[in-house]
Design an enzyme around this catalytic site. Structure first.
Site, PDB file in Angstrom:
ATOM      1  N   ASP A  70       4.738  31.463 -17.000  1.00  0.00           N
ATOM      2  CA  ASP A  70       5.162  30.221 -17.657  1.00  0.00           C
ATOM      3  C   ASP A  70       6.199  29.599 -16.742  1.00  0.00           C
ATOM      4  O   ASP A  70       7.278  30.177 -16.521  1.00  0.00           O
ATOM      5  CB  ASP A  70       5.761  30.526 -19.039  1.00  0.00           C
ATOM      6  N   ASN A 119       0.126  23.658  -9.907  1.00  0.00           N
ATOM      7  CA  ASN A 119      -0.804  22.779 -10.630  1.00  0.00           C
ATOM      8  C   ASN A 119      -0.399  22.527 -12.079  1.00  0.00           C
ATOM      9  O   ASN A 119      -0.708  21.476 -12.635  1.00  0.00           O
ATOM     10  CB  ASN A 119      -2.205  23.415 -10.583  1.00  0.00           C
ATOM     11  N   TYR A 144       5.858  10.898 -17.449  1.00  0.00           N
ATOM     12  CA  TYR A 144       4.845  11.617 -16.665  1.00  0.00           C
ATOM     13  C   TYR A 144       4.842  11.123 -15.211  1.00  0.00           C
ATOM     14  O   TYR A 144       4.980  11.917 -14.270  1.00  0.00           O
ATOM     15  CB  TYR A 144       3.465  11.442 -17.299  1.00  0.00           C
ATOM     16  N   LYS A 167       6.161  12.870 -11.574  1.00  0.00           N
ATOM     17  CA  LYS A 167       5.320  13.043 -10.376  1.00  0.00           C
ATOM     18  C   LYS A 167       5.948  12.336  -9.171  1.00  0.00           C
ATOM     19  O   LYS A 167       5.827  12.819  -8.040  1.00  0.00           O
ATOM     20  CB  LYS A 167       3.897  12.529 -10.644  1.00  0.00           C
ATOM     21  N   THR A 198      -9.982  15.978 -18.447  1.00  0.00           N
ATOM     22  CA  THR A 198      -9.416  17.262 -18.887  1.00  0.00           C
ATOM     23  C   THR A 198      -8.690  17.026 -20.209  1.00  0.00           C
ATOM     24  O   THR A 198      -8.535  15.887 -20.648  1.00  0.00           O
ATOM     25  CB  THR A 198      -8.390  17.810 -17.863  1.00  0.00           C
TER      26      THR A 198
HETATM   27  N1  LIG Z   1      -6.501  15.005 -15.425  1.00  0.00           N
HETATM   28  C1  LIG Z   1      -6.094  14.019 -14.643  1.00  0.00           C
HETATM   29  O1  LIG Z   1      -6.639  12.898 -14.671  1.00  0.00           O
HETATM   30  C2  LIG Z   1      -4.965  14.232 -13.684  1.00  0.00           C
HETATM   31  C3  LIG Z   1      -4.670  13.198 -12.791  1.00  0.00           C
HETATM   32  C4  LIG Z   1      -3.635  13.367 -11.891  1.00  0.00           C
HETATM   33  C5  LIG Z   1      -2.933  14.552 -11.875  1.00  0.00           C
HETATM   34  N2  LIG Z   1      -3.240  15.556 -12.753  1.00  0.00           N
HETATM   35  C6  LIG Z   1      -2.464  16.798 -12.679  1.00  0.00           C
HETATM   36  O2  LIG Z   1      -3.330  17.905 -12.553  1.00  0.00           O
HETATM   37  C7  LIG Z   1      -2.669  19.083 -13.025  1.00  0.00           C
HETATM   38  C8  LIG Z   1      -3.600  19.840 -13.956  1.00  0.00           C
HETATM   39  O3  LIG Z   1      -3.819  19.037 -15.102  1.00  0.00           O
HETATM   40  P1  LIG Z   1      -5.196  19.016 -15.914  1.00  0.00           P
HETATM   41  O4  LIG Z   1      -5.653  17.612 -15.928  1.00  0.00           O
HETATM   42  O5  LIG Z   1      -6.098  20.077 -15.434  1.00  0.00           O
HETATM   43  O6  LIG Z   1      -4.640  19.306 -17.384  1.00  0.00           O
HETATM   44  P2  LIG Z   1      -4.963  20.471 -18.452  1.00  0.00           P
HETATM   45  O7  LIG Z   1      -6.423  20.694 -18.563  1.00  0.00           O
HETATM   46  O8  LIG Z   1      -4.183  20.083 -19.655  1.00  0.00           O
HETATM   47  O9  LIG Z   1      -4.328  21.759 -17.772  1.00  0.00           O
HETATM   48  C9  LIG Z   1      -2.941  21.898 -17.611  1.00  0.00           C
HETATM   49  C10 LIG Z   1      -2.643  23.340 -17.267  1.00  0.00           C
HETATM   50  O10 LIG Z   1      -1.212  23.473 -17.132  1.00  0.00           O
HETATM   51  C11 LIG Z   1      -0.819  24.581 -17.939  1.00  0.00           C
HETATM   52  N3  LIG Z   1       0.575  24.534 -18.355  1.00  0.00           N
HETATM   53  C12 LIG Z   1       1.201  23.630 -19.140  1.00  0.00           C
HETATM   54  N4  LIG Z   1       2.478  23.986 -19.326  1.00  0.00           N
HETATM   55  C13 LIG Z   1       2.670  25.144 -18.631  1.00  0.00           C
HETATM   56  C14 LIG Z   1       3.763  26.004 -18.428  1.00  0.00           C
HETATM   57  N5  LIG Z   1       4.959  25.777 -19.001  1.00  0.00           N
HETATM   58  N6  LIG Z   1       3.603  27.097 -17.639  1.00  0.00           N
HETATM   59  C15 LIG Z   1       2.417  27.354 -17.071  1.00  0.00           C
HETATM   60  N7  LIG Z   1       1.320  26.591 -17.245  1.00  0.00           N
HETATM   61  C16 LIG Z   1       1.462  25.497 -18.023  1.00  0.00           C
HETATM   62  C17 LIG Z   1      -1.763  24.555 -19.125  1.00  0.00           C
HETATM   63  O11 LIG Z   1      -1.730  25.789 -19.817  1.00  0.00           O
HETATM   64  P3  LIG Z   1      -2.029  25.881 -21.417  1.00  0.00           P
HETATM   65  O12 LIG Z   1      -3.521  25.913 -21.566  1.00  0.00           O
HETATM   66  O13 LIG Z   1      -1.349  27.149 -21.800  1.00  0.00           O
HETATM   67  O14 LIG Z   1      -1.427  24.658 -22.051  1.00  0.00           O
HETATM   68  C18 LIG Z   1      -3.071  24.315 -18.384  1.00  0.00           C
HETATM   69  O15 LIG Z   1      -3.535  25.498 -17.804  1.00  0.00           O
HETATM   70  C19 LIG Z   1      -1.384  18.598 -13.707  1.00  0.00           C
HETATM   71  O16 LIG Z   1      -0.285  18.783 -12.843  1.00  0.00           O
HETATM   72  C20 LIG Z   1      -1.647  17.118 -13.913  1.00  0.00           C
HETATM   73  O17 LIG Z   1      -0.461  16.366 -13.985  1.00  0.00           O
HETATM   74  C21 LIG Z   1      -4.243  15.422 -13.645  1.00  0.00           C
END
Ligand SMILES: NC(=O)c1ccc[n+]([C@@H]2O[C@H](COP(=O)([O-])OP(=O)(O)OC[C@H]3O[C@@H](n4cnc5c(N)ncnc54)[C@H](OP(=O)(O)O)[C@@H]3O)[C@@H](O)[C@H]2O)c1
Length: 244
Positions: free
Chosen positions: A55, A82, A160, A164, A195
């Site tokens: 975490d 990530n 958010y 970043k 996601t």
């Molecule tokens: N999706 C997009 O369009 C997008 C665009 C630009 C950037 N991003 C970035 O991509 C990365 C991954 O996001 P995603 O879209 O794949 O979102 P996601 O499906 O919600 O996954 C987020 C991940 O982060 C974990 N997490 C949250 N809080 C945490 C903590 N305190 N310690 C450890 N793990 C934690 C979550 O675990 P839990 O399952 O336990 O909550 C999950 O595994 C993020 O940094 C996000 O900002 C995403």
């Protein structure tokens, strides 16, 4: 040659899961980090990789994870920061943002990265050519968000985006410290990816979203340090270099 060892935070789902899977498919020994033991073990088993309870907001969890990697491998070749959350209040207007929400977002997306990176950096120094990847977002790019042609120009980046932007500057700051070492640290954007983070609204698949992080994790010794990169396939961006 020995396998590279990689740790991906937040690897139990979404883009992190696909980064873990993609690196494993490329012969990397992957440790899938997750805050939930149950969700993390399930995801790691599905990919066929190791699991590490992590975490990013819990100092004991971070220290314990670093100790385990030190004991088991003695080094870390690739760290992918990530894990991330996106939260806002009310109708996502910046004027409605509470400090509690802003702090929660920064706790994971910014402070969490400092905590994890500083805990694992001694192990990355022990790798032959360490790589650190910070998963950022174009919502943190001041250049993109203020560009009139940006297709999501109405979105308020809020806490958010600010987290970043801060992460981007942190990446540059680490890159300066590490410039005379073999380590390369870069920020990447996955593009708008379907996601849980955005209610699965994104138009890229998680596997597509994972590409920029995988590329940066495997970047050669002649690759950039302290850059902001995409996979080159995001339609409103030109090439792989993302404006700050
Ligand atoms: N999706 C997009 O369009 C997008 C665009 C630009 C950037 N991003 C970035 O991509 C990365 C991954 O996001 P995603 O879209 O794949 O979102 P996601 O499906 O919600 O996954 C987020 C991940 O982060 C974990 N997490 C949250 N809080 C945490 C903590 N305190 N310690 C450890 N793990 C934690 C979550 O675990 P839990 O399952 O336990 O909550 C999950 O595994 C993020 O940094 C996000 O900002 C995403």
């Amino acid at each position: 040659m020995e396998d590279k060892i990689a740790l991906i935070t937040g690897a139990n789902k979404g883009i992190g899961f696909e980064i873990a899977k993609g690196l494993a498919e490329r012969g990397v020994t992957v440790l899938a980090g997750a805050r939930s033991e149950e969700r993390g073990r399930k995801a790691a088993a599905e990919i066929g990789v190791g699991f590490l309870q992590l975490d990013v907001t819990e100092p004991d969890s971070v220290a314990n994870a670093a100790r385990q990697v030190a004991d088991r491998y003695g080094r870390l070749d690739i760290l992918v920061n990530n894990a991330g959350i996106a939260k806002a209040d009310g109708n996502w207007n910046t004027s409605e943002l509470t400090l509690a929400t802003a702090r929660k977002v920064f706790e994971v997306n910014f402070f969490g990265v400092i905590s994890v990176t500083n805990a694992f950096l001694p192990l990355v120094h022990r790798a032959e050519s360490g790589r650190i990847v910070n998963v950022s977002s174009e919502l943190g790019s001041l250049g993109t968000i203020t560009d009139p042609s940006f297709p999501f120009g109405d979105i308020q980046p809020g806490a958010y985006g600010a987290s970043k932007s801060a992460l981007n500057l942190l990446t540059v700051s680490y890159a300066k410290e590490l410039r005379d070492t073999p380590i390369k640290i870069n920020a990447v954007t996955p593009g708008y990816t379907a996601t849980d983070l955005n209610g699965n609204q994104g138009h890229r698949t998680p596997a597509e979203g994972a590409r920029s992080a995988i590329d940066a994790a495997l970047i050669g010794d002649d690759g950039p340090n302290g850059a902001f990169l995409s996979d080159g396939e995001i339609d409103f961006l030109e090439g792989v270099v993302v404006p700050w």
